[in-house]
Design a protein around this motif. Structure first.
Motif, PDB file in Angstrom:
ATOM      1  N   PHE A 217      -2.032   3.250  -6.042  1.00 15.01           N
ATOM      2  CA  PHE A 217      -1.928   2.342  -4.912  1.00 15.01           C
ATOM      3  C   PHE A 217      -3.242   2.212  -4.139  1.00 15.01           C
ATOM      4  CE2 PHE A 217      -0.880   1.704  -0.381  1.00 15.01           C
ATOM      5  CZ  PHE A 217      -0.326   0.447  -0.464  1.00 15.01           C
ATOM      6  N   TYR A 242       7.396  -4.892   1.799  1.00 14.26           N
ATOM      7  CA  TYR A 242       7.735  -4.022   2.920  1.00 14.26           C
ATOM      8  C   TYR A 242       7.172  -4.587   4.220  1.00 14.26           C
ATOM      9  CZ  TYR A 242       8.759   0.377   5.300  1.00 14.26           C
ATOM     10  OH  TYR A 242       9.270   1.324   6.144  1.00 14.26           O
ATOM     11  N   PHE A 251      12.368  -1.915  -1.954  1.00 17.68           N
ATOM     12  CA  PHE A 251      12.969  -0.725  -2.565  1.00 17.68           C
ATOM     13  C   PHE A 251      13.439  -1.008  -3.994  1.00 17.68           C
ATOM     14  CE2 PHE A 251      13.139   1.141   1.694  1.00 17.68           C
ATOM     15  CZ  PHE A 251      12.745   2.416   1.382  1.00 17.68           C
ATOM     16  N   ALA A 254      10.460  -0.501  -5.925  1.00 14.05           N
ATOM     17  CA  ALA A 254      10.189   0.939  -5.838  1.00 14.05           C
ATOM     18  C   ALA A 254      11.111   1.722  -6.765  1.00 14.05           C
ATOM     19  CB  ALA A 254      10.344   1.422  -4.400  1.00 14.05           C
TER      20      ALA A 254
ATOM     21  N   THR B 117       2.699   6.833  -4.856  1.00 16.91           N
ATOM     22  CA  THR B 117       2.610   7.212  -3.443  1.00 16.91           C
ATOM     23  C   THR B 117       3.240   6.168  -2.533  1.00 16.91           C
ATOM     24  OG1 THR B 117       0.399   6.299  -3.430  1.00 16.91           O
ATOM     25  CG2 THR B 117       0.590   8.668  -3.704  1.00 16.91           C
ATOM     26  N   ALA B 118       3.123   4.898  -2.931  1.00 10.09           N
ATOM     27  CA  ALA B 118       3.703   3.852  -2.081  1.00 10.09           C
ATOM     28  C   ALA B 118       5.224   4.003  -2.021  1.00 10.09           C
ATOM     29  CB  ALA B 118       3.329   2.469  -2.620  1.00 10.09           C
ATOM     30  N   VAL B 119       5.818   4.387  -3.152  1.00 10.22           N
ATOM     31  CA  VAL B 119       7.270   4.585  -3.188  1.00 10.22           C
ATOM     32  C   VAL B 119       7.653   5.729  -2.258  1.00 10.22           C
ATOM     33  CG1 VAL B 119       9.232   5.148  -4.649  1.00 10.22           C
ATOM     34  CG2 VAL B 119       7.395   3.705  -5.543  1.00 10.22           C
ATOM     35  N   ILE B 122       7.374   4.549   1.492  1.00  8.76           N
ATOM     36  CA  ILE B 122       8.459   3.763   2.106  1.00  8.76           C
ATOM     37  C   ILE B 122       9.755   4.574   2.163  1.00  8.76           C
ATOM     38  CG2 ILE B 122       7.424   1.532   1.516  1.00  8.76           C
ATOM     39  CD1 ILE B 122       9.541   1.258  -0.670  1.00  8.76           C
ATOM     40  N   ALA B 123       9.971   5.456   1.175  1.00  2.91           N
ATOM     41  CA  ALA B 123      11.197   6.263   1.192  1.00  2.91           C
ATOM     42  C   ALA B 123      11.190   7.202   2.392  1.00  2.91           C
ATOM     43  CB  ALA B 123      11.319   7.056  -0.099  1.00  2.91           C
ATOM     44  N   THR B 125       9.510   6.878   5.111  1.00  2.00           N
ATOM     45  CA  THR B 125       9.609   6.105   6.347  1.00  2.00           C
ATOM     46  C   THR B 125      11.064   5.732   6.623  1.00  2.00           C
ATOM     47  OG1 THR B 125       7.476   5.178   5.754  1.00  2.00           O
ATOM     48  CG2 THR B 125       8.612   4.167   7.603  1.00  2.00           C
ATOM     49  N   ALA B 126      11.765   5.299   5.567  1.00  2.00           N
ATOM     50  CA  ALA B 126      13.175   4.942   5.743  1.00  2.00           C
ATOM     51  C   ALA B 126      13.987   6.130   6.237  1.00  2.00           C
ATOM     52  CB  ALA B 126      13.738   4.424   4.427  1.00  2.00           C
ATOM     53  N   LEU B 127      13.633   7.326   5.774  1.00  2.00           N
ATOM     54  CA  LEU B 127      14.381   8.514   6.167  1.00  2.00           C
ATOM     55  C   LEU B 127      14.075   8.954   7.586  1.00  2.00           C
ATOM     56  CD1 LEU B 127      14.166  10.795   3.023  1.00  2.00           C
ATOM     57  CD2 LEU B 127      16.152   9.552   3.878  1.00  2.00           C
ATOM     58  N   TYR B 128      12.793   8.885   7.950  1.00  2.00           N
ATOM     59  CA  TYR B 128      12.372   9.517   9.201  1.00  2.00           C
ATOM     60  C   TYR B 128      12.174   8.527  10.350  1.00  2.00           C
ATOM     61  CZ  TYR B 128      11.887  13.897   6.682  1.00  2.00           C
ATOM     62  OH  TYR B 128      12.157  15.019   5.978  1.00  2.00           O
ATOM     63  N   TYR B 147       5.887   7.080  12.467  1.00  2.00           N
ATOM     64  CA  TYR B 147       4.961   6.393  13.368  1.00  2.00           C
ATOM     65  C   TYR B 147       4.298   7.344  14.354  1.00  2.00           C
ATOM     66  CZ  TYR B 147       8.296   3.077  11.496  1.00  2.00           C
ATOM     67  OH  TYR B 147       9.134   2.406  10.645  1.00  2.00           O
ATOM     68  N   GLU B 220      -5.441  11.235   1.009  1.00  2.00           N
ATOM     69  CA  GLU B 220      -4.220  10.502   0.692  1.00  2.00           C
ATOM     70  C   GLU B 220      -4.104   9.230   1.526  1.00  2.00           C
ATOM     71  OE1 GLU B 220      -2.244  10.533  -1.592  1.00  2.00           O
ATOM     72  OE2 GLU B 220      -0.702   9.207  -0.829  1.00  2.00           O
ATOM     73  N   TYR B 221      -3.600   8.191   0.870  1.00  2.00           N
ATOM     74  CA  TYR B 221      -3.516   6.908   1.543  1.00  2.00           C
ATOM     75  C   TYR B 221      -2.124   6.299   1.431  1.00  2.00           C
ATOM     76  CZ  TYR B 221      -4.483   1.959   2.436  1.00  2.00           C
ATOM     77  OH  TYR B 221      -4.452   0.675   2.914  1.00  2.00           O
ATOM     78  N   GLY B 222      -1.684   6.106   0.189  1.00  2.00           N
ATOM     79  CA  GLY B 222      -0.458   5.339  -0.057  1.00  2.00           C
ATOM     80  C   GLY B 222       0.778   5.835   0.660  1.00  2.00           C
ATOM     81  N   ILE B 225       0.263   5.554   4.973  1.00  2.00           N
ATOM     82  CA  ILE B 225       0.109   4.378   5.840  1.00  2.00           C
ATOM     83  C   ILE B 225       1.433   3.779   6.295  1.00  2.00           C
ATOM     84  CG2 ILE B 225      -2.192   3.701   5.114  1.00  2.00           C
ATOM     85  CD1 ILE B 225      -0.622   1.569   3.347  1.00  2.00           C
ATOM     86  N   PHE B 226       2.497   3.964   5.486  1.00  2.00           N
ATOM     87  CA  PHE B 226       3.781   3.383   5.902  1.00  2.00           C
ATOM     88  C   PHE B 226       4.400   4.168   7.046  1.00  2.00           C
ATOM     89  CE2 PHE B 226       3.225   2.197   1.470  1.00  2.00           C
ATOM     90  CZ  PHE B 226       3.411   0.835   1.526  1.00  2.00           C
TER      91      PHE B 226
END
Lengths: 285, 287, 346
Positions: A217, A242, A251, A254, B117-119, B122-123, B125-128, B147, B220-222, B225-226
């Motif tokens: 990524f 997203y 997702f 993903a 890493t992007a997956v 977002i996962a 982020t959705a959780l937390y 955030y 680490e980046y991916g 950042i989300f």
């Protein structure tokens, strides 16, 4: 005279300590790994299987899948050939500077993927020497597919070599020397003696390399330019969706990549059974 | 050709071997290494040298850059520390105990290596997120995870977990049971044996795992950042700043930050090698 | 400290490692547990140490039932086959470890621990190596550190598992003599495990010969060598030759010929005759003797070892004859064992 003395085994912990430790480790693994993995699939199917299918068959998503497969089809073989050549040179011969060369091969693991992208922007972007030359030859590298491939190559460069070097070092040079003393040539020796010996390790390295290629990524996002349908790979497509608050579509894509990761892990576990844990426990991925 | 095998006695660049292909394989490996990795990397050095020391210093000490480096640094260090502690526990459980599902747990340890890493980003982020599965339990307590820098740490724990586990695991597997028995015969109880015999023996491996996890986390980046929210001076990481500067076509700034991070990466790499050499020289085993 | 092993049985899962073993070890004795691998000797040593626990039976240290105590409470000194030194500790810290982990009032003050460790290193002749790490020592030196470490806790019993197993022949010999001296100057009750009969015979006050989870014979080195009480002990200790014979009214017959050996007290029937190849006399009168034809011979140092075909080439036995004996291939030789045993065939 049967006696019932239960003295603790001096090299293990009591049952309570054992199960508490297992519980702590399990909880940690659940929160950090299992639940996020589960979340990917649940979020992907939140709006039902129909929405999931629609999301992954939408033209931009299909283009992203196609590009990701293309990048993998180019990068994985290149890094595989490099990995075999580097491992052969390092494992089968003694020469000065070997340790240094090994460190250099490991280098991309220690470099941020963003920097992997940065180096190619500096190399081919505006103000660079190479960019204009390639452009005038009609080949755009940056913000185009070649740039994506280059950045991916950089990031996934060490995987195969990293897996093969310790394996081939362990195997030593006896088999090859025997083959050559029996009159085999260099290529014959490689195809008939060395390759069968390293095939599982090679497959393992290729597997991990592929997982990383398809999922890269940071590096790709820097060089891609995000031209929809042209330079957007699956991970970038996830980011775009997203950021457009199209969460379930993000997702859905993903989930495809997560599935790839799961398949990789399962194959890896199977390979470890086939050729032993020792050579499959590479660390610096 | 100073590298060619010389006829001088005593010094040889390469030991003679009957196996063919040395020139071909080494040549290809080095050319490919130079093309893909070394020359592009050298470009960063060259471009930052072209900036001049003053310009470099001005960019490097910019308040926002410093804040981003600081955030990257401490979140990575904290995440690596958490991983050092829990990584040892996970490795211990996997090596020493039999329990249902052990093989699955063992396989899943590598998930962060295989999951893009992007997956993961977002996962997590959705959780937390405050409305997410896990975040909703913390939101009423006034604790925000996504955030904020805490979110960054969570993502980095995910990324770094396998490093400690996979460096400690083989060392623990090879650990000689007789040594533990020796400690017991000398009167040490189990806790004393673990604290003063086993953990010190694992220490080089733990340190190596920590350094590897830290090195990976800093860059680490991916996944970050989300979840980070990317608030300047608070939850903005250095790699993101590079990406932003690049998108503004502010190449000098991106180059300077990149160079600083590269130096940091080299220091980590050097530290890992140092630990290994030290450990091998003293205890006769690497980490 | 006396050590008494009483009717101990040990099973690992379904595998019986020891069957009903009993043994009395007297205070201050140096005992060798001798046997081939799989004979249960290391298992017995570990049971005495408390590293494993008997399935049945008990072990007493003096009057105390030690089997109720954990390994930590037994206060034994154990030297492992591969030394099991703590690699991340200096030699000095290794030796002081047992004192450092003591609790409360039992723990000596730091300077005392260090002094005791230094004294012990002096005792095992390793002065000057205090700050080294185990990795930086030779095999023999590691062995000495392991011993000093075990002695540091003033053990009631010193237990050694194949103490010289991992050393090369030269160092082995030296250390063997030295261990005997250590034993004499410390007076510890010492039990060591070995598969090397020479080591056991040379070093031990008494030798316990074990085989297949049982004790075959316990005795002074001379006893087990000169009067082995079973075919197993006879063939395991020292060189031995074996011949199937029959006993009839106190006389030993081989292939229906009397051998002139008086076996009063042995039951009539099929039996096996055991003797040492060097414990024979060559006789002129072939009438009452074992007669064989030389099949092979080889010279070893001071004697000649000869393999004889006896009883119409059905059996082969080995004997030692003087180097100046004129025997060559196909020569007939008649001999009689000077010292021998017969055991009924199983």
């Amino acid at each position: 005279m049967a006696r019932n003395i239960r003295l603790p085994d001096p090299t293990t912990e009591s049952g309570t300590v054992k199960w508490v430790t297992i519980a702590v480790a399990g909880l940690f693994m659940a929160v950090v790994l299992f639940i996020p993995l589960l979340a990917v699939f649940l979020e992907a199917f939140r709006l039902g299987a129909g929405a999931f299918l629609a999301a992954i068959t939408e033209p931009d998503a299909l283009a992203a899948i196609r590009l990701t497969l293309l990048v993998a089809a180019i990068s994985v073989p290149l890094n595989m050939v490099f990995g075999v050549a580097a491992a052969w040179a390092i494992a089968k011969y003694e020469f000065k500077g070997k340790a240094f060369l090994t460190t250099l091969i490991d280098l991309p693991f220690s470099v941020s993927p963003v920097i992997a992208g940065l180096v190619y922007v500096l190399l081919f972007g505006s103000g660079s020497v190479l960019g204009p030359i390639f452009n005038s030859a009609g080949l755009q590298v940056l913000f185009a597919v070649p740039g994506v491939v280059l950045a991916t190559l950089f990031v996934t460069f060490p995987f195969v070599a990293r897996e093969l070097i310790p394996l081939m070092e362990d195997q030593g040079t006896g088999d090859e020397e025997a083959a050559i003393s029996l009159g085999a040539g260099g290529w014959q020796t490689f195809w008939r003696v060395t390759l069968p010996n390293i095939k599982w390790g090679l497959l393992y390295g290729v597997l991990l390399c592929n997982a990383r290629v398809m999922g890269e990524f940071g590096a790709v996002s820097v060089v891609s330019g995000r031209l929809r349908g042209e330079t957007v790979t699956m991970p970038l497509q996830i980011e775009i969706l997203y950021n457009e608050y199209n969460f379930s579509a993000a997702f859905a894509v993903a989930a495809l990549l997560a599935l790839l990761a799961l398949v990789t892990l399962i194959l890896k576990a199977l390979l470890e059974r086939v050729y032993g844990r020792d050579h499959a426990g590479g660390v610096r991925h | 050709m100073s590298l060619a095998p010389s006829s001088r006695r005593g010094w040889r660049w390469k030991q003679p071997s009957v196996i063919p292909g040395f020139g071909l394989t080494l040549g290809f490996a080095i050319v490919y290494l130079c093309l893909i990795v070394l020359i592009p990397l050298a470009g960063v050095g060259w471009r930052s040298a072209a900036l001049g020391w003053e310009e470099f210093w001005r960019i490097g000490t910019d308040a926002r850059v410093l804040a981003a480096l600081r955030t990257s640094f401490w979140t990575a260090a904290l995440a690596a520390l958490v991983n050092a502690v829990f990584g040892v526990i996970v490795a211990w459980v996997l090596v020493r105990y039999e329990f249902p599902g052990r093989r699955i747990v063992d396989a899943v340890v590598d998930l962060p290596f295989a999951l893009p890493t992007a997956v993961a980003g977002i996962a997590l982020t959705a959780l937390y997120a405050p409305t997410g599965w896990i975040g909703q339990f913390f939101a009423p307590l006034g604790i925000r995870i996504a955030y904020t820098p805490i979110g960054i740490v969570i993502a980095l724990i995910f990324i770094g977990l396998p490093f400690v586990v996979r460096t400690v695991q083989p060392v623990l597997e090879d650990f000689d049971r007789e040594v533990e028995e020796a400690a017991a015969t000398l009167g040490a109880n189990r806790l004393q044996t673990i604290v003063s015999i086993i953990l010190p023996a694992l220490f080089p491996a733990i340190l190596t795992g920590f350094a590897l996890a830290f090195g990976r986390a800093v860059g680490e980046y991916g996944s970050v950042i989300f979840i980070a929210g990317n608030i300047p001076y608070v939850s903005e990481i250095a790699p993101l700043l590079i990406v932003m500067r690049l998108e503004e076509f502010n190449y000098p700034a991106a180059t300077a930050i990149g160079a600083i991070m590269l130096i940091l990466a080299f220091i980590v790499l050097f530290a890992v090698n140092l630990i290994q050499t030290w450990s091998r020289g003293r205890y006769g085993h690497g980490a | 400290m006396d050590v008494t092993v009483k009717n101990v049985r040990k099973e690992f899962g379904d595998f019986p490692a020891l069957h009903d073993v009993s043994l009395d070890i007297r205070s201050g004795e140096l005992i060798a547990l001798l046997g081939p691998s799989g004979s249960g000797k290391t298992t017995l040593l570990r049971l005495i140490a408390g590293l494993d626990f008997p399935t049945e039976g008990a072990i007493y240290f003096g009057e105390d039932d030690a089997s109720l105590k954990s390994v930590q409470e037994r206060n034994i000194g154990f030297v492992f086959q591969h030394y099991a030194l703590f690699r991340h500790m200096t030699v000095l810290d290794n030796v002081g470890f047992g004192l450092k982990v003591r609790k409360g009032r039992n723990r000596p003050a730091k300077p005392d621990i260090e002094k005791r460790a230094r004294d012990l290193l002096e005792f095992v002749q390793l002065r000057g190596l205090e700050k080294r790490y185990p990795n930086q020592l030779s095999g023999g030196q590691r062995q000495r550190v392991a011993l000093a470490r075990a002695l540091a806790i003033e053990p009631k019993v010193l237990l050694l598992d194949e103490p010289f197993g991992a050393l090369d022949a030269q160092v082995r010999k030296e250390l063997r003599r030295w261990l005997r001296e250590v034993h004499e100057s410390t007076g510890h009750t010492t039990v060591f495990v070995t598969h090397d009969q020479e080591e056991a015979l040379e070093l031990a006050d008494r030798v316990v010969v074990m085989s297949q989870g049982r004790i075959e014979q316990v005795g002074k080195p001379d006893e087990v060598y000169d009067r082995p009480n079973s075919p197993t002990v006879f063939s395991f200790i020292g060189e031995s030759s074996k011949l199937p014979v029959s006993i009839n009214r106190g006389q030993v017959y081989f292939a229906d010929r009397p051998l002139g050996l008086d076996a009063q007290g042995s039951a009539d029937g099929e039996a096996e005759l055991f003797f040492r190849p060097h414990d024979i006399e060559i006789v002129e009168d072939a009438g009452v003797a074992i007669v064989g034809i030389v099949a092979a011979s080889r010279r070893t140092a001071g004697t000649r070892q000869v393999e004889l075909e006896v009883g119409g080439a059905k059996e082969r036995v080995e004997i030692e004859i003087p180097v100046d004996h004129p025997a060559t291939a196909q020569t007939r030789i008649a001999f009689r064992p000077k010292r021998w045993s017969v055991f009924p065939s199983r």
